[in-house]
Design a protein around this motif. Structure first.
Motif, PDB file in Angstrom:
ATOM      1  N   ASP A  79      16.085  27.617  29.589  1.00 29.15           N
ATOM      2  CA  ASP A  79      15.635  28.262  28.345  1.00 29.15           C
ATOM      3  C   ASP A  79      15.132  29.682  28.623  1.00 29.15           C
ATOM      4  OD1 ASP A  79      16.216  26.217  26.551  1.00 29.15           O
ATOM      5  OD2 ASP A  79      14.232  25.295  26.696  1.00 29.15           O
ATOM      6  N   ILE A 121      15.535  17.924  22.805  1.00 27.02           N
ATOM      7  CA  ILE A 121      14.592  18.930  22.330  1.00 27.02           C
ATOM      8  C   ILE A 121      13.216  18.261  22.105  1.00 27.02           C
ATOM      9  CG2 ILE A 121      15.355  18.656  19.891  1.00 27.02           C
ATOM     10  CD1 ILE A 121      14.886  21.754  19.681  1.00 27.02           C
ATOM     11  N   ARG A 177      15.270  35.338  16.946  1.00 27.94           N
ATOM     12  CA  ARG A 177      15.557  33.967  17.389  1.00 27.94           C
ATOM     13  C   ARG A 177      15.408  32.928  16.274  1.00 27.94           C
ATOM     14  NH1 ARG A 177      16.173  33.946  22.854  1.00 27.94           N
ATOM     15  NH2 ARG A 177      15.796  31.707  23.000  1.00 27.94           N
ATOM     16  N   VAL A 206      24.218  32.132  31.602  1.00 29.37           N
ATOM     17  CA  VAL A 206      23.077  31.310  32.056  1.00 29.37           C
ATOM     18  C   VAL A 206      23.455  30.582  33.355  1.00 29.37           C
ATOM     19  CG1 VAL A 206      21.623  29.300  31.508  1.00 29.37           C
ATOM     20  CG2 VAL A 206      22.125  30.992  29.739  1.00 29.37           C
ATOM     21  N   SER A 255      21.819  18.207  16.945  1.00 33.66           N
ATOM     22  CA  SER A 255      22.731  19.180  17.568  1.00 33.66           C
ATOM     23  C   SER A 255      22.930  18.876  19.058  1.00 33.66           C
ATOM     24  CB  SER A 255      22.194  20.600  17.402  1.00 33.66           C
ATOM     25  OG  SER A 255      21.085  20.804  18.242  1.00 33.66           O
ATOM     26  N   GLN A 256      22.237  17.825  19.544  1.00 34.86           N
ATOM     27  CA  GLN A 256      22.352  17.478  20.965  1.00 34.86           C
ATOM     28  C   GLN A 256      22.881  16.044  21.118  1.00 34.86           C
ATOM     29  OE1 GLN A 256      18.365  18.124  22.498  1.00 34.86           O
ATOM     30  NE2 GLN A 256      18.665  20.344  22.498  1.00 34.86           N
ATOM     31  N   VAL A 277      26.647  32.613  25.544  1.00 35.37           N
ATOM     32  CA  VAL A 277      25.433  32.576  26.374  1.00 35.37           C
ATOM     33  C   VAL A 277      25.580  31.699  27.630  1.00 35.37           C
ATOM     34  CG1 VAL A 277      22.957  32.028  26.355  1.00 35.37           C
ATOM     35  CG2 VAL A 277      24.006  33.020  24.325  1.00 35.37           C
ATOM     36  N   LEU A 283      28.008  30.617  19.804  1.00 37.74           N
ATOM     37  CA  LEU A 283      26.865  31.133  20.566  1.00 37.74           C
ATOM     38  C   LEU A 283      26.888  30.573  21.999  1.00 37.74           C
ATOM     39  CD1 LEU A 283      24.216  32.795  20.585  1.00 37.74           C
ATOM     40  CD2 LEU A 283      23.018  30.688  19.939  1.00 37.74           C
ATOM     41  N   PHE A 293      21.709  25.838  14.374  1.00 31.94           N
ATOM     42  CA  PHE A 293      21.361  24.407  14.391  1.00 31.94           C
ATOM     43  C   PHE A 293      21.896  23.652  13.175  1.00 31.94           C
ATOM     44  CE2 PHE A 293      17.971  25.904  17.393  1.00 31.94           C
ATOM     45  CZ  PHE A 293      18.449  25.204  18.490  1.00 31.94           C
ATOM     46  N   ARG A 341      27.318  27.327  16.389  1.00 35.17           N
ATOM     47  CA  ARG A 341      26.610  26.930  17.622  1.00 35.17           C
ATOM     48  C   ARG A 341      27.544  27.043  18.823  1.00 35.17           C
ATOM     49  NH1 ARG A 341      24.640  22.544  15.778  1.00 35.17           N
ATOM     50  NH2 ARG A 341      25.994  20.974  16.653  1.00 35.17           N
ATOM     51  N   LEU A 349      18.567  33.248  14.204  1.00 40.50           N
ATOM     52  CA  LEU A 349      19.761  32.729  14.897  1.00 40.50           C
ATOM     53  C   LEU A 349      19.693  31.198  14.981  1.00 40.50           C
ATOM     54  CD1 LEU A 349      22.387  33.429  16.310  1.00 40.50           C
ATOM     55  CD2 LEU A 349      21.113  33.870  18.419  1.00 40.50           C
ATOM     56  N   GLY A 350      18.483  30.682  15.243  1.00 38.03           N
ATOM     57  CA  GLY A 350      18.296  29.220  15.298  1.00 38.03           C
ATOM     58  C   GLY A 350      18.647  28.581  13.960  1.00 38.03           C
ATOM     59  N   ARG A 376      16.909  33.318  27.450  1.00 42.22           N
ATOM     60  CA  ARG A 376      16.228  34.441  26.762  1.00 42.22           C
ATOM     61  C   ARG A 376      16.542  35.757  27.475  1.00 42.22           C
ATOM     62  NH1 ARG A 376      11.629  32.913  23.414  1.00 42.22           N
ATOM     63  NH2 ARG A 376      11.803  30.656  23.166  1.00 42.22           N
TER      64      ARG A 376
END
Ligand SMILES: CC(C)(COP(=O)(O)OP(=O)(O)OC[C@H]1O[C@@H](n2cnc3c(N)ncnc32)[C@H](O)[C@@H]1O)[C@@H](O)C(=O)NCCC(=O)NCCS
Ligand SMILES: Nc1ncnc2c1ncn2[C@@H]1O[C@H](COP(=O)(O)OP(=O)(O)OP(=O)(O)O)[C@@H](O)[C@H]1O
Length: 213
Positions: free
Chosen positions: A46, A24, A80, A105, A174-175, A101, A97, A88, A94, A83-84, A50
Protein backbone atom coordinates in the motif's frame (compact mmCIF):
# COMPACT_ATOMS: atom_id res chain seq x y z
CA UNK A 1 11.99 -13.19 23.01
CA UNK A 2 13.87 -11.85 20.03
CA UNK A 3 14.34 -12.42 16.33
CA UNK A 4 17.54 -14.11 15.23
CA UNK A 5 20.42 -11.91 14.09
CA UNK A 6 21.04 -11.23 10.40
CA UNK A 7 23.67 -13.39 8.70
CA UNK A 8 27.19 -11.96 8.52
CA UNK A 9 28.35 -10.46 5.23
CA UNK A 10 29.50 -13.15 2.80
CA UNK A 11 27.83 -15.98 4.74
CA UNK A 12 25.91 -18.46 2.53
CA UNK A 13 22.36 -17.50 3.31
CA UNK A 14 18.71 -17.54 2.25
CA UNK A 15 16.02 -15.21 3.58
CA UNK A 16 12.62 -16.59 4.54
CA UNK A 17 10.16 -14.44 2.57
CA UNK A 18 6.72 -14.29 4.15
CA UNK A 19 3.77 -13.07 2.05
CA UNK A 20 1.34 -11.41 4.46
CA UNK A 21 -2.15 -10.89 3.10
CA UNK A 22 -5.82 -10.72 3.98
CA UNK A 23 -8.84 -8.63 3.09
CA UNK A 24 -9.42 -4.91 3.39
CA UNK A 25 -9.38 -4.00 7.12
CA UNK A 26 -8.78 -7.63 8.17
CA UNK A 27 -5.74 -6.62 10.23
CA UNK A 28 -2.67 -6.91 7.97
CA UNK A 29 -1.16 -3.63 9.17
CA UNK A 30 -1.85 -4.62 12.77
CA UNK A 31 0.08 -7.87 12.25
CA UNK A 32 2.75 -6.11 10.16
CA UNK A 33 3.51 -3.87 13.17
CA UNK A 34 4.22 -7.01 15.21
CA UNK A 35 6.90 -8.01 12.69
CA UNK A 36 8.37 -4.51 12.75
CA UNK A 37 8.54 -4.64 16.56
CA UNK A 38 10.68 -7.78 16.16
CA UNK A 39 13.01 -5.87 13.79
CA UNK A 40 11.80 -7.97 10.85
CA UNK A 41 11.60 -5.75 7.74
CA UNK A 42 8.17 -5.29 6.20
CA UNK A 43 7.69 -4.11 2.61
CA UNK A 44 4.19 -2.63 2.41
CA UNK A 45 2.49 -2.72 -1.01
CA UNK A 46 0.00 0.00 0.00
CA UNK A 47 2.89 2.38 0.81
CA UNK A 48 4.63 1.59 -2.47
CA UNK A 49 1.34 1.97 -4.38
CA UNK A 50 1.21 5.54 -2.98
CA UNK A 51 4.83 6.27 -3.95
CA UNK A 52 4.44 5.15 -7.57
CA UNK A 53 1.52 7.53 -8.22
CA UNK A 54 3.23 10.66 -6.87
CA UNK A 55 3.46 13.62 -9.28
CA UNK A 56 6.30 13.04 -11.77
CA UNK A 57 6.02 9.24 -11.68
CA UNK A 58 5.08 7.41 -14.92
CA UNK A 59 1.95 5.92 -13.26
CA UNK A 60 0.75 9.41 -12.26
CA UNK A 61 0.71 10.51 -15.89
CA UNK A 62 -1.01 7.31 -17.03
CA UNK A 63 -3.74 7.68 -14.39
CA UNK A 64 -4.52 11.20 -15.63
CA UNK A 65 -4.60 9.95 -19.24
CA UNK A 66 -7.15 7.28 -18.32
CA UNK A 67 -9.21 8.96 -15.56
CA UNK A 68 -8.95 12.60 -16.70
CA UNK A 69 -7.60 15.78 -15.06
CA UNK A 70 -10.52 15.82 -12.59
CA UNK A 71 -8.74 13.06 -10.68
CA UNK A 72 -6.04 15.54 -9.58
CA UNK A 73 -6.62 17.37 -6.30
CA UNK A 74 -5.87 21.03 -5.53
CA UNK A 75 -2.32 20.16 -4.35
CA UNK A 76 -1.49 18.39 -7.64
CA UNK A 77 -1.58 14.87 -6.20
CA UNK A 78 -4.08 12.15 -7.13
CA UNK A 79 -7.38 12.61 -5.26
CA UNK A 80 -7.44 9.19 -3.59
CA UNK A 81 -10.96 9.28 -2.14
CA UNK A 82 -12.27 10.26 -5.59
CA UNK A 83 -10.31 7.54 -7.40
CA UNK A 84 -11.42 5.03 -4.74
CA UNK A 85 -15.09 5.96 -5.23
CA UNK A 86 -14.67 5.26 -8.97
CA UNK A 87 -12.71 2.03 -8.91
CA UNK A 88 -14.37 0.23 -5.98
CA UNK A 89 -17.76 0.40 -7.70
CA UNK A 90 -16.60 -0.32 -11.26
CA UNK A 91 -14.69 -3.49 -12.08
CA UNK A 92 -13.54 -2.29 -15.51
CA UNK A 93 -12.08 0.94 -14.10
CA UNK A 94 -10.48 -1.01 -11.24
CA UNK A 95 -8.80 -3.32 -13.73
CA UNK A 96 -7.53 -0.29 -15.71
CA UNK A 97 -6.02 1.19 -12.54
CA UNK A 98 -4.51 -2.16 -11.54
CA UNK A 99 -2.85 -2.48 -14.95
CA UNK A 100 -1.21 0.91 -14.50
CA UNK A 101 -0.13 0.60 -10.87
CA UNK A 102 0.60 -3.09 -10.21
CA UNK A 103 3.64 -3.59 -12.50
CA UNK A 104 5.33 -0.56 -10.90
CA UNK A 105 4.51 -1.84 -7.40
CA UNK A 106 5.81 -5.31 -8.17
CA UNK A 107 9.07 -3.96 -9.59
CA UNK A 108 9.73 -1.71 -6.59
CA UNK A 109 8.84 -4.43 -4.08
CA UNK A 110 11.24 -6.87 -5.74
CA UNK A 111 14.05 -4.30 -5.65
CA UNK A 112 13.47 -3.67 -1.91
CA UNK A 113 13.33 -7.39 -1.20
CA UNK A 114 16.63 -7.83 -3.03
CA UNK A 115 18.24 -5.11 -0.92
CA UNK A 116 17.12 -6.74 2.32
CA UNK A 117 18.34 -10.15 1.12
CA UNK A 118 21.76 -8.68 0.29
CA UNK A 119 21.85 -7.16 3.78
CA UNK A 120 21.52 -10.69 5.15
CA UNK A 121 18.06 -10.35 6.70
CA UNK A 122 16.90 -13.74 7.93
CA UNK A 123 13.23 -12.98 7.37
CA UNK A 124 11.48 -10.46 5.11
CA UNK A 125 7.75 -9.73 5.03
CA UNK A 126 5.86 -8.68 1.89
CA UNK A 127 2.60 -7.09 3.03
CA UNK A 128 0.41 -7.35 -0.09
CA UNK A 129 -3.39 -7.05 0.13
CA UNK A 130 -3.80 -8.49 -3.39
CA UNK A 131 -1.19 -11.27 -3.07
CA UNK A 132 -3.53 -13.95 -4.46
CA UNK A 133 -5.63 -11.75 -6.80
CA UNK A 134 -2.41 -10.40 -8.35
CA UNK A 135 -0.84 -13.88 -8.58
CA UNK A 136 2.10 -12.72 -6.47
CA UNK A 137 2.21 -15.65 -4.06
CA UNK A 138 5.24 -17.06 -5.88
CA UNK A 139 7.28 -14.11 -4.52
CA UNK A 140 6.98 -15.64 -1.04
CA UNK A 141 8.25 -18.85 0.55
CA UNK A 142 5.32 -18.93 2.97
CA UNK A 143 1.94 -17.18 2.84
CA UNK A 144 -0.07 -16.00 5.84
CA UNK A 145 -3.66 -14.76 5.68
CA UNK A 146 -4.98 -12.46 8.41
CA UNK A 147 -8.58 -13.62 8.65
CA UNK A 148 -11.77 -12.10 10.08
CA UNK A 149 -15.39 -12.99 9.44
CA UNK A 150 -17.27 -10.67 7.10
CA UNK A 151 -19.41 -9.00 9.79
CA UNK A 152 -16.30 -8.03 11.79
CA UNK A 153 -14.51 -6.90 8.62
CA UNK A 154 -17.46 -4.71 7.64
CA UNK A 155 -17.74 -3.20 11.11
CA UNK A 156 -13.99 -2.43 11.39
CA UNK A 157 -13.84 -1.01 7.85
CA UNK A 158 -16.87 1.27 8.34
CA UNK A 159 -15.43 2.50 11.62
CA UNK A 160 -11.84 3.03 10.42
CA UNK A 161 -12.66 4.70 7.07
CA UNK A 162 -15.93 6.34 8.14
CA UNK A 163 -17.76 4.63 5.26
CA UNK A 164 -21.44 3.88 4.76
CA UNK A 165 -22.35 0.18 4.68
CA UNK A 166 -22.73 0.06 0.87
CA UNK A 167 -19.35 1.75 0.28
CA UNK A 168 -17.65 -0.64 2.69
CA UNK A 169 -19.34 -3.67 1.07
CA UNK A 170 -18.20 -2.47 -2.39
CA UNK A 171 -14.60 -2.47 -1.14
CA UNK A 172 -14.94 -5.91 0.44
CA UNK A 173 -16.55 -7.34 -2.72
CA UNK A 174 -13.78 -5.92 -4.91
CA UNK A 175 -11.43 -8.56 -3.45
CA UNK A 176 -11.30 -12.35 -3.42
CA UNK A 177 -13.43 -13.60 -0.48
CA UNK A 178 -11.30 -13.99 2.64
CA UNK A 179 -12.47 -17.58 3.13
CA UNK A 180 -11.01 -18.40 -0.30
CA UNK A 181 -7.72 -16.67 0.55
CA UNK A 182 -7.57 -18.69 3.78
CA UNK A 183 -7.78 -21.92 1.74
CA UNK A 184 -4.88 -20.82 -0.48
CA UNK A 185 -2.60 -19.78 2.39
CA UNK A 186 0.03 -21.83 4.19
CA UNK A 187 -1.12 -20.37 7.51
CA UNK A 188 -4.07 -18.36 8.83
CA UNK A 189 -4.11 -15.90 11.73
CA UNK A 190 -7.62 -15.60 13.16
CA UNK A 191 -7.95 -11.87 13.96
CA UNK A 192 -11.59 -12.00 15.08
CA UNK A 193 -10.54 -11.67 18.69
CA UNK A 194 -8.07 -9.46 20.53
CA UNK A 195 -4.82 -8.12 19.08
CA UNK A 196 -3.00 -10.02 21.85
CA UNK A 197 -4.54 -13.30 20.68
CA UNK A 198 -3.40 -12.62 17.12
CA UNK A 199 0.09 -11.80 18.40
CA UNK A 200 0.26 -15.14 20.17
CA UNK A 201 -0.71 -16.96 16.95
CA UNK A 202 1.98 -15.06 15.03
CA UNK A 203 4.67 -15.83 17.62
CA UNK A 204 3.74 -19.55 17.54
CA UNK A 205 4.17 -19.48 13.76
CA UNK A 206 7.51 -17.72 13.90
CA UNK A 207 8.79 -20.24 16.42
CA UNK A 208 7.64 -23.09 14.16
CA UNK A 209 9.55 -21.51 11.26
CA UNK A 210 12.56 -20.91 13.56
CA UNK A 211 12.46 -17.15 12.96
CA UNK A 212 12.02 -16.66 16.70
CA UNK A 213 13.46 -18.53 19.64
C1 LIG B 1 -8.02 3.32 -5.05
C2 LIG B 1 -7.00 4.03 -4.18
C3 LIG B 1 -6.58 5.34 -4.82
C4 LIG B 1 -7.69 4.34 -2.81
O1 LIG B 1 -6.72 4.89 -1.96
P1 LIG B 1 -6.92 4.87 -0.37
O2 LIG B 1 -5.84 5.75 0.16
O3 LIG B 1 -8.34 5.25 -0.05
O4 LIG B 1 -6.75 3.38 0.10
P2 LIG B 1 -5.38 2.51 0.29
O5 LIG B 1 -4.49 2.70 -0.89
O6 LIG B 1 -4.81 2.79 1.62
O7 LIG B 1 -5.93 1.02 0.19
C5 LIG B 1 -6.70 0.47 1.24
C6 LIG B 1 -7.03 -0.96 0.92
O8 LIG B 1 -7.91 -1.02 -0.18
C7 LIG B 1 -7.74 -2.25 -0.86
N1 LIG B 1 -7.43 -1.98 -2.28
C8 LIG B 1 -6.68 -1.00 -2.80
N2 LIG B 1 -6.63 -1.07 -4.13
C9 LIG B 1 -7.39 -2.13 -4.47
C10 LIG B 1 -7.72 -2.74 -5.72
N3 LIG B 1 -7.28 -2.25 -6.86
N4 LIG B 1 -8.53 -3.82 -5.68
C11 LIG B 1 -9.00 -4.32 -4.52
N5 LIG B 1 -8.70 -3.81 -3.31
C12 LIG B 1 -7.91 -2.73 -3.30
C13 LIG B 1 -6.54 -2.94 -0.16
O9 LIG B 1 -7.01 -3.86 0.79
C14 LIG B 1 -5.85 -1.82 0.54
O10 LIG B 1 -5.13 -2.27 1.68
C15 LIG B 1 -5.76 3.14 -3.92
O11 LIG B 1 -6.10 2.04 -3.11
C16 LIG B 1 -5.09 2.62 -5.20
O12 LIG B 1 -4.39 3.35 -5.85
N6 LIG B 1 -5.32 1.32 -5.51
C17 LIG B 1 -4.70 0.70 -6.65
C18 LIG B 1 -3.39 0.09 -6.28
C19 LIG B 1 -3.56 -1.17 -5.49
O13 LIG B 1 -4.03 -2.19 -6.00
N7 LIG B 1 -3.16 -1.11 -4.22
C20 LIG B 1 -3.22 -2.28 -3.35
C21 LIG B 1 -1.85 -2.83 -3.10
S1 LIG B 1 -0.93 -3.19 -4.54
N1 LIG C 1 -7.91 -7.80 16.80
C1 LIG C 1 -8.46 -6.61 16.63
N2 LIG C 1 -9.42 -6.16 17.47
C2 LIG C 1 -10.02 -4.96 17.28
N3 LIG C 1 -9.71 -4.10 16.28
C3 LIG C 1 -8.77 -4.49 15.39
C4 LIG C 1 -8.08 -5.75 15.53
N4 LIG C 1 -7.19 -5.85 14.51
C5 LIG C 1 -7.30 -4.73 13.78
N5 LIG C 1 -8.23 -3.90 14.32
C6 LIG C 1 -8.67 -2.59 13.78
O1 LIG C 1 -9.33 -2.85 12.55
C7 LIG C 1 -8.98 -1.88 11.57
C8 LIG C 1 -8.33 -2.57 10.37
O2 LIG C 1 -7.04 -3.08 10.76
P1 LIG C 1 -5.75 -2.87 9.85
O3 LIG C 1 -5.63 -1.43 9.48
O4 LIG C 1 -4.63 -3.53 10.53
O5 LIG C 1 -6.21 -3.71 8.58
P2 LIG C 1 -5.53 -3.89 7.15
O6 LIG C 1 -5.82 -5.30 6.76
O7 LIG C 1 -4.13 -3.46 7.18
O8 LIG C 1 -6.40 -2.91 6.28
P3 LIG C 1 -6.15 -2.32 4.77
O9 LIG C 1 -5.98 -3.46 3.86
O10 LIG C 1 -7.41 -1.62 4.50
O11 LIG C 1 -4.98 -1.42 4.83
C9 LIG C 1 -8.07 -0.87 12.27
O12 LIG C 1 -8.86 0.21 12.72
C10 LIG C 1 -7.50 -1.66 13.45
O13 LIG C 1 -7.16 -0.84 14.54
Amino acid sequence: MSSLPAAKKGECFMSLVIGLTGGIASGKSTVAKMFTALDIPVIDADVIAREVVEPGEASYKKIIEVFGKDIVGADGSIDRPKLGSIIFSNEEKREQLNQIVHPAVRQRMLAKKETYTEQGEKCIVLDIPLLFEGKLASLADKTVVVFVDEATQLERLMERNQLREQEAMDRIKSQMPLAEKAKLADEVIDNNHSVEESKKQLFDLLKKWEVME
